[in-house]
Design a protein around this motif. Structure first.
Motif, PDB file in Angstrom:
ATOM      1  N   PRO A 158      41.437  47.679   5.117  1.00  0.00           N
ATOM      2  CA  PRO A 158      42.901  47.670   5.517  1.00  0.00           C
ATOM      3  C   PRO A 158      42.906  49.322   7.259  1.00  0.00           C
ATOM      4  N   VAL A 159      42.837  49.916   6.522  1.00  0.00           N
ATOM      5  CA  VAL A 159      43.010  51.574   7.523  1.00  0.00           C
ATOM      6  C   VAL A 159      41.943  51.321   8.273  1.00  0.00           C
ATOM      7  N   ALA A 160      40.367  51.273   7.912  1.00  0.00           N
ATOM      8  CA  ALA A 160      39.484  51.065   8.989  1.00  0.00           C
ATOM      9  C   ALA A 160      39.831  50.179   9.606  1.00  0.00           C
ATOM     10  N   TRP A 161      40.448  48.962   9.643  1.00  0.00           N
ATOM     11  CA  TRP A 161      41.101  48.220  10.516  1.00  0.00           C
ATOM     12  C   TRP A 161      41.592  48.872  11.765  1.00  0.00           C
ATOM     13  N   PHE A 162      42.588  49.666  10.280  1.00  0.00           N
ATOM     14  CA  PHE A 162      43.661  49.925  11.700  1.00  0.00           C
ATOM     15  C   PHE A 162      43.316  51.616  12.475  1.00  0.00           C
ATOM     16  N   LEU A 163      42.157  52.385  11.639  1.00  0.00           N
ATOM     17  CA  LEU A 163      42.117  53.118  12.858  1.00  0.00           C
ATOM     18  C   LEU A 163      40.763  52.364  14.385  1.00  0.00           C
ATOM     19  N   VAL A 164      40.328  51.382  14.051  1.00  0.00           N
ATOM     20  CA  VAL A 164      39.859  50.092  15.156  1.00  0.00           C
ATOM     21  C   VAL A 164      40.696  50.124  16.204  1.00  0.00           C
ATOM     22  N   PHE A 165      42.091  49.408  15.686  1.00  0.00           N
ATOM     23  CA  PHE A 165      42.842  49.350  16.325  1.00  0.00           C
ATOM     24  C   PHE A 165      44.036  50.137  17.309  1.00  0.00           C
ATOM     25  N   PHE A 166      43.601  50.638  16.305  1.00  0.00           N
ATOM     26  CA  PHE A 166      44.541  52.256  16.834  1.00  0.00           C
ATOM     27  C   PHE A 166      43.629  52.617  17.949  1.00  0.00           C
ATOM     28  N   ALA A 167      42.120  53.181  17.947  1.00  0.00           N
ATOM     29  CA  ALA A 167      41.604  54.239  19.083  1.00  0.00           C
ATOM     30  C   ALA A 167      41.439  52.523  20.196  1.00  0.00           C
ATOM     31  N   ALA A 168      41.592  51.554  20.819  1.00  0.00           N
ATOM     32  CA  ALA A 168      41.995  50.121  20.918  1.00  0.00           C
ATOM     33  C   ALA A 168      43.527  50.526  22.201  1.00  0.00           C
ATOM     34  N   GLY A 169      44.594  50.706  21.115  1.00  0.00           N
ATOM     35  CA  GLY A 169      45.243  50.596  21.822  1.00  0.00           C
ATOM     36  C   GLY A 169      46.045  51.569  22.104  1.00  0.00           C
ATOM     37  N   PHE A 170      45.396  53.048  21.595  1.00  0.00           N
ATOM     38  CA  PHE A 170      45.922  54.203  22.745  1.00  0.00           C
ATOM     39  C   PHE A 170      45.114  53.844  23.860  1.00  0.00           C
ATOM     40  N   VAL A 171      43.936  53.667  24.202  1.00  0.00           N
ATOM     41  CA  VAL A 171      43.411  54.161  25.221  1.00  0.00           C
ATOM     42  C   VAL A 171      44.049  52.675  26.047  1.00  0.00           C
ATOM     43  N   ALA A 172      44.844  51.693  25.574  1.00  0.00           N
ATOM     44  CA  ALA A 172      45.915  50.755  26.433  1.00  0.00           C
ATOM     45  C   ALA A 172      47.123  52.019  27.209  1.00  0.00           C
ATOM     46  N   LEU A 173      47.287  51.986  25.886  1.00  0.00           N
ATOM     47  CA  LEU A 173      48.906  52.678  26.369  1.00  0.00           C
ATOM     48  C   LEU A 173      48.795  54.195  27.111  1.00  0.00           C
ATOM     49  N   ALA A 174      47.326  55.011  26.732  1.00  0.00           N
ATOM     50  CA  ALA A 174      46.823  56.432  27.339  1.00  0.00           C
ATOM     51  C   ALA A 174      46.999  56.265  28.908  1.00  0.00           C
ATOM     52  N   CYS A 175      46.587  55.354  29.080  1.00  0.00           N
ATOM     53  CA  CYS A 175      46.555  55.126  30.421  1.00  0.00           C
ATOM     54  C   CYS A 175      47.870  54.839  31.656  1.00  0.00           C
ATOM     55  N   LEU A 176      48.890  53.693  30.698  1.00  0.00           N
ATOM     56  CA  LEU A 176      49.699  53.745  31.073  1.00  0.00           C
ATOM     57  C   LEU A 176      50.693  55.475  31.228  1.00  0.00           C
ATOM     58  N   TRP A 177      50.210  56.073  30.293  1.00  0.00           N
ATOM     59  CA  TRP A 177      51.322  57.319  30.403  1.00  0.00           C
ATOM     60  C   TRP A 177      50.620  58.039  31.231  1.00  0.00           C
ATOM     61  N   ALA A 178      49.794  57.878  32.061  1.00  0.00           N
ATOM     62  CA  ALA A 178      49.316  58.588  33.131  1.00  0.00           C
ATOM     63  C   ALA A 178      49.926  58.439  34.561  1.00  0.00           C
ATOM     64  N   VAL A 179      50.440  56.942  33.837  1.00  0.00           N
ATOM     65  CA  VAL A 179      50.603  56.831  35.174  1.00  0.00           C
ATOM     66  C   VAL A 179      52.349  56.441  35.226  1.00  0.00           C
ATOM     67  N   ALA A 180      53.183  57.292  33.756  1.00  0.00           N
ATOM     68  CA  ALA A 180      53.948  57.786  33.617  1.00  0.00           C
ATOM     69  C   ALA A 180      54.072  58.954  34.879  1.00  0.00           C
ATOM     70  N   GLY A 181      53.065  59.872  33.903  1.00  0.00           N
ATOM     71  CA  GLY A 181      52.705  61.224  34.796  1.00  0.00           C
ATOM     72  C   GLY A 181      52.853  61.276  36.093  1.00  0.00           C
TER      73      GLY A 181
END
Lengths: 310, 408
Positions: B279-302
């Protein structure tokens, strides 16, 4: 790309490419910040861009650099519409001088050089050379925020010139510099005009512009009110002469074809109403007394500026 | 003449050197800077070390608690020695954290003196009908063990006296427990690990997100972005920024997960490490995808802000989104939880938690991950457009609508 640049060899043979603005206009909502601005920045010359606050200098420069959209009009480089690749070869110094406050001087200049297409090694060498020139070599590792404002400005100009740019567009490069630094900066810019590069810089320090510039563009309320070579401009705007003799000069009032503006003892300021009248006056003056001074009165740029922007 | 001789040098090579950077992509340069600046930033390094220290300390304390045994020395007179020996023999069997040693002393006075001088922990002696454990003050664990041993030994003796055995006497009186739903200990651990994952996601998304947004606005405010934008396509600046921060965030999470799992293996929960690694390995995979998605939005907020002061308002929707992900990880239940575990970005935390709790068919995380990747792609496309169009505007706060419709 090389196909489009080759035919322009006419201008490269003279070593100069020309930057031209054609009817550049920018509107923000109902406000027209830059209104039908046309002028040219010839290669190998320093062109001063003068105007009061809000005259539209920064807006114009940002449009030239492509960081602000153009409402209408065109920017030409080397006789054709400017491209992104042309702009990549320009050195640009924007209005505010933040850089990255927390990053080291050398590191961030190398970074900007690399983004501009230099190798890290070439960028490092170019940066160190310029830092040494400005006496900042020992500050290379310092964070930018630790430098004085004047030194930050030097760092910023290095960012603009380190790649041997094809043109330089500098927004207020001299503001906040002491006279020695102004001279050093001017010498640096002259080196670039010497290799045929057009330099456009904005300033509100008229004395400086008068001293440094080959050409001058005055912007007022978004419009160009004066454009031309600095020398021509002053001659054209003149038309007044001054004569100073070792005797009282009151008699000049009666000379035909001469309109006296002001007499002060032996010194008289006059305008010529009939062509050649000033030469006749000079002959009469030299027969009456010793002529100490005779010549066209060149108005200072401040006077021209005040006149055209009012 | 000077210009004549200089012109070829200036013109021809310039075209060549202009070709080169186009082949060399700019985003890795931006990414390298993002990473270098951060790993040389004291705040970031100390923050990471601090988190690792807390994690290690917590796990270490747990391991220590588990390992710790209390040793007790008990004295008796010769007459009471068999009971003390029985206590020493079976104490550890009754409570695995208690070890008892027994010793015989000359008389009662010597025994009492030994306890009083704290040479030993207790004096076990027969008194009247029963037994007494004399200690300086309360020794809970020792007393508990002693009570059980004394009772067992006494019942045994009395049973023998009655001609029967203790087990016959106790027959039918034992209550044992049985769990219908899973293993209570494992469920408890799953809950704890799930909470830690959700919290790490929350922390990472928020901290890195704010850093991305403020680094964008920093570049805008200082106008260095204008220099960069004339050198490279803005798209590359965004990509380098997002990827650089994503790499750092993933490395940081890997570090935390590594320390966590290794640390866990030293605690009594060590046997579950292999069970939660998946499950932790799954978490890391989901984390990477989710992080990229949110990171773009954070850049837009900036990019929507023009000054650091505007950031608070432009980042608020994202702050709420990240908080929502965090809270939904433990507030949702039943069908809502199953459904939400497919919806990005909540799926980034909820799906790994469901896997951790067990009984999730393998197609579910795969589908959830696919949806998450589509979502990430969407935010990259939308974010890139918004970022590109608002980055070079500097007249106050820019609305989303303005950013979307404005001309470039």
């Amino acid at each position: 790309m090389s196909v489009t640049t080759l035919p322009t060899s006419t201008s490269s043979r003279t070593g100069t490419a020309r930057l031209e603005l054609h009817s550049l206009t920018r509107r923000f909502g109902d406000i027209t910040a830059v209104d039908d601005v046309s002028f040219s920045v010839p290669g190998g010359q320093m062109t001063g861009f003068v105007g009061g606050n809000g005259a539209g200098k920064t807006t114009t420069m940002r449009m030239v650099m492509g960081v602000l959209g153009i409402t209408s009009g065109e920017v030409h480089w080397d006789g054709r519409p400017i491209t992104h690749d042309d702009r990549r070869r320009f050195g640009y110094m924007p209005e505010e001088r933040g850089l990255y406050p927390k990053q080291g001087v050398l590191d961030q200049l190398v970074y900007l050089g690399e983004l501009g297409g230099m190798s890290a090694q070439a960028a490092r060498e170019a940066v160190m050379e310029h830092l040494e020139r400005f006496g900042l070599a020992d500050r290379a590792k310092d964070r930018v925020e630790k430098l004085s404002l004047g030194n930050q400005q030097r760092v910023q100009i290095i960012a603009a010139v380190m790649r041997e740019p094809a043109a330089l567009i500098l927004d207020e490069p001299f503001s906040g510099l002491d006279p020695v630094a102004v001279d050093a900066m001017a010498d640096l810019l002259r080196e670039h005009t010497a290799r045929g590069v057009p330099v456009l810089f904005s300033s509100h320090q008229l004395d400086l512009v008068e001293r440094l510039c080959d050409r001058l563009v005055i912007l007022s309320r978004g419009r160009v009110v004066v454009e031309g070579a600095t020398g021509d401009l002053r001659e054209r705007e003149s038309g007044r002469y001054r004569l100073t003799i070792s005797d009282d000069a009151g008699w000049v009032r009666d000379v035909p074809g001469i309109h006296v503006v002001d007499v002060d003892g032996g010194s008289v300021l006059f305008e010529v109403e009939a062509a050649g009248a000033e030469q006749a006056l000079l002959q009469r003056a030299s027969s009456r007394a010793a002529v100490l001074e005779f010549g066209l009165v060149r108005p200072s740029l401040s006077e021209i500026y005040r006149e055209v922007t009012q | 003449m000077t210009t004549l001789t200089r012109s070829p040098r200036q013109d021809a090579p310039a075209t060549q050197s202009d070709e080169r950077p186009r082949r060399r992509a700019a985003w890795p340069i931006v990414m390298r800077r993002e990473i270098l600046v951060k790993i040389t930033d004291k705040g970031f390094v100390l923050g990471t070390l601090f988190t690792v220290a807390i994690l290690a300390a917590w796990l270490g304390w747990n391991a220590y608690q588990a390992e710790r045994t209390s040793e007790y020395a008990v004295v008796t007179t010769a007459a009471d020695a068999p009971m003390a020996e029985a206590l020493a023999a079976s104490a550890t069997e009754i409570d695995d954290k208690v070890v008892v040693t027994s010793e015989v002393v000359a008389d009662e006075a010597a025994a009492e003196a030994a306890v009083r001088d704290e040479e030993v922990d207790g004096w076990l002696h027969r008194e009247g009908d029963g037994w007494t454990l004399t200690t300086v003050s309360g020794e809970g664990d020792l007393l508990g063990v002693t009570e059980q041993v004394v009772r067992a030994v006494t019942i045994d003796e009395q049973a023998q006296a009655l001609g029967t055995t203790a087990s016959e006497l106790e027959a039918g009186s034992v209550v044992s427990s049985e769990f219908l739903v899973g293993d209570a200990e494992r469920a408890g651990l799953a809950q704890a690990v799930g909470f830690v994952m959700a919290f790490l996601f929350y922390l990472s998304a928020l901290v890195f997100g704010m850093q991305i947004a403020s680094s964008v606005v920093e570049e805008k405010q200082s106008r260095i972005v204008e220099i960069i934008a004339t050198s490279i396509p803005v798209r590359h600046l965004l990509a380098g920024k997002v990827l650089g921060n994503t790499v750092l965030a993933i490395l940081q999470i890997l570090l935390y997960a590594g320390v966590g799992l290794i640390g866990l293996s030293f605690t009594p929960y060590g046997s579950f490490v292999s069970a939660i690694s998946g499950p932790v390995a799954w978490f890391l995979v989901f984390f990477a995808a989710g992080f990229v998605a949110l990171a773009c939005l954070w850049a837009v907020a900036g990019a929507l802000a023009s000054r650091t002061e505007d950031l608070q308002s432009t980042t608020t929707p994202l702050t709420f989104l990240v908080m929502g992900v965090f809270f939904s990880s433990f507030l949702l239940d039943g069908t809502a939880k199953v459904v939400a575990s497919f919806i990005p970005p909540i799926s980034g935390v909820l799906m790994p938690i469901r896997i951790l709790e067990g009984d999730v068919p393998v197609w579910q995380p795969i589908v959830a991950l696919a949806v998450m990747l589509v979502f990430a792609l969407g935010t990259i496309i939308v974010g890139e457009r918004l970022y590109r169009r608002s980055l070079l505007q500097n007249q106050g706060r820019i609305s989303l609508k303005q950013a979307w419709t404005t001309a470039e």
